[in-house]
Write an enzyme that holds these catalytic residues in place. Structure first.
Site, PDB file in Angstrom:
ATOM      1  N   HIS A   1       0.835  -1.244  -0.059  1.00  0.00           N
ATOM      2  CA  HIS A   1       0.129  -0.109  -0.062  1.00  0.00           C
ATOM      3  C   HIS A   1       0.724   1.166   0.085  1.00  0.00           C
ATOM      4  O   HIS A   1       0.282   2.410  -0.153  1.00  0.00           O
ATOM      5  CB  HIS A   1      -0.933   0.070   1.227  1.00  0.00           C
ATOM      6  CG  HIS A   1      -1.902  -0.954   0.947  1.00  0.00           C
ATOM      7  ND1 HIS A   1      -2.766  -1.129   0.286  1.00  0.00           N
ATOM      8  CD2 HIS A   1      -2.270  -2.047   1.875  1.00  0.00           C
ATOM      9  CE1 HIS A   1      -3.608  -2.450   0.282  1.00  0.00           C
ATOM     10  NE2 HIS A   1      -3.241  -2.383   1.520  1.00  0.00           N
TER      11      HIS A   1
ATOM     12  N   ASP B   1      -3.019 -10.633  -2.315  1.00  0.00           N
ATOM     13  CA  ASP B   1      -3.499 -10.177  -1.126  1.00  0.00           C
ATOM     14  C   ASP B   1      -4.975  -9.631  -1.524  1.00  0.00           C
ATOM     15  O   ASP B   1      -5.318  -9.450  -2.486  1.00  0.00           O
ATOM     16  CB  ASP B   1      -2.764  -8.921  -0.426  1.00  0.00           C
ATOM     17  CG  ASP B   1      -2.806  -8.446   0.719  1.00  0.00           C
ATOM     18  OD1 ASP B   1      -2.267  -8.585   1.649  1.00  0.00           O
ATOM     19  OD2 ASP B   1      -3.898  -7.754   0.903  1.00  0.00           O
TER      20      ASP B   1
ATOM     21  N   HIS C   1      -6.381  -7.296  -0.604  1.00  0.00           N
ATOM     22  CA  HIS C   1      -6.230  -5.777  -0.923  1.00  0.00           C
ATOM     23  C   HIS C   1      -5.677  -5.290  -2.090  1.00  0.00           C
ATOM     24  O   HIS C   1      -4.691  -6.111  -2.172  1.00  0.00           O
ATOM     25  CB  HIS C   1      -5.850  -5.040   0.300  1.00  0.00           C
ATOM     26  CG  HIS C   1      -6.732  -5.229   1.520  1.00  0.00           C
ATOM     27  ND1 HIS C   1      -6.218  -6.095   2.544  1.00  0.00           N
ATOM     28  CD2 HIS C   1      -7.633  -4.539   1.916  1.00  0.00           C
ATOM     29  CE1 HIS C   1      -6.935  -6.090   3.596  1.00  0.00           C
ATOM     30  NE2 HIS C   1      -7.800  -5.291   3.510  1.00  0.00           N
TER      31      HIS C   1
ATOM     32  N   ASP D   1      -4.590 -12.709   3.381  1.00  0.00           N
ATOM     33  CA  ASP D   1      -5.536 -12.122   4.110  1.00  0.00           C
ATOM     34  C   ASP D   1      -6.860 -12.543   3.475  1.00  0.00           C
ATOM     35  O   ASP D   1      -8.125 -12.066   3.611  1.00  0.00           O
ATOM     36  CB  ASP D   1      -5.679 -10.708   4.357  1.00  0.00           C
ATOM     37  CG  ASP D   1      -5.170  -9.891   3.435  1.00  0.00           C
ATOM     38  OD1 ASP D   1      -4.684 -10.351   2.154  1.00  0.00           O
ATOM     39  OD2 ASP D   1      -4.823  -8.849   3.544  1.00  0.00           O
TER      40      ASP D   1
HETATM   41 ZN   LIG Z   1      -4.276  -7.128   2.820  1.00  0.00          ZN
END
Ligand SMILES: [Zn+2]
Length: 321
Positions: free
Chosen positions: A138, A175, A177, A258
């Site tokens: 991120h 991931d 995200h 995740d």
């Molecule tokens: Zn994540």
């Protein structure tokens, strides 16, 4: 078949397992899901699964200013240093905080990926897994967010371009995200193919439309509730054809776990068998195009049991156990 065989890794060594004690010194507060216990759970599981015997453990070195500056400008690093607290925490966003150990942990995390690139590119090991935190995908050029400060994979990729004169690097991010930081850093850099699948709409609420000119950014937003079949179909139908076209010279995995069924951070339903399968698919690509050169880097994964089991499953494939 002969071509495939001759292009596979011919050096020695075992899968590298790269980490550093400093990664335990970063703490965003009691009960924060991205805590040092994640790395402890991973190590415990690798030991009880008797996988450490098949790994060569390396201690990361601190990333250098030059290596970091290929991705993050000095003014951003100076800013982080200026807000780094001696005691307590400094909050960079609502869920991302620095304590006195954060910057050191972040420097060793980025340094771990640089070390992984050197080991893999010099043929010391066939591939590498970096068990590090804070995670990185991120982190944008000048923005810490989503538990990330330095974009570890991006620092490793830029090191590989600079030191090994590579022209094509693939970054595969599974991931739950979106790897918005990696996208922002490479949005206009066609040397990087980023394949990122992620729950959408969901944090960080982007990735659904292009932000730059790089045609090799392949974002795959997927709905809440995505499970094994849809994920595997996506890999088969979208990722693998793009990777065959691209013919990477080095492959990175932004390995977040995740998207696991048991991980409450997201609403995907992947299980260990999916991480085994996708790792096998990625390894086949690496073997076909770049002698198996692959660097996998821990991103998310917050339910300790499923995180540790998934990493063990992933590493077991990497180590060919
Ligand atoms: Zn994540």
């Amino acid at each position: 078949m002969l071509d495939w065989l001759s292009s596979t890794f011919s050096g020695g060594g075992m899968t590298a397992f790269i980490t550093h004690p400093a990664c335990f010194g970063h703490n965003m507060g009691e009960g924060h899901p991205e805590g040092p216990e994640r790395l402890a759970a991973i190590r415990d599981r690798l030991i009880t699964a008797q996988l450490m015997d098949f790994l060569q453990e390396y201690e990361a070195e601190e990333v250098s200013e030059v290596q970091l500056a290929r991705v993050h400008p000095p003014r951003y690093i100076r800013f982080l240093e200026s807000v780094s607290p001696n005691v307590g925490t400094y909050r960079v966003d609502t869920d991302t905080a620095m304590n006195s150990g954060t910057l050191t942990a972040a420097r060793y995390s980025a340094g771990a990926v640089v070390k992984a690139v050197n080991l893999v590119m010099n043929g010391k090991v066939p591939n590498a897994f970096c068990a590090i935190r804070p995670p990185g995908h991120h982190a944008e050029t000048e923005k810490a967010m989503g538990f990330c400060f330095f974009n570890n994979v991006a620092v490793g990729a830029m090191h590989a371009f600079a030191e090994y004169r590579l022209k094509r690097i693939a970054v595969i991010d599974f991931d739950v995200h979106h790897g918005n930081g990696t996208e922002e850093i490479f949005k206009d850099d066609e040397r990087v193919m980023l394949l990122s699948s992620f729950q959408h709409p969901f944090f960080p609420y982007c990735g659904d439309r292009p932000i730059g000119s790089n045609p090799n950014i392949v974002n795959v937003p997927m709905p809440s509730g995505t499970r094994s079949d849809a994920f595997r179909d996506m890999v088969t139908d979208i990722w693998l054809p793009r990777l065959h076209e691209f013919k990477p010279e080095l492959v990175f995995i932004s390995a977040g776990f995740d998207a696991h069924l048991e991980d409450d951070m997201g609403n995907f339903g992947l299980v260990e068998a999916d991480y085994i399968w996708v790792t096998e698919q990625i390894m086949k690509i690496a073997e076909q195009y770049c002698g198996g050169k692959l660097v996998s880097v821990l991103e998310g994964g917050y339910e300790l049991s499923s995180l540790a089991r998934s990493v063990a499953a992933h590493v077991k494939v990497l180590a060919n156990v």
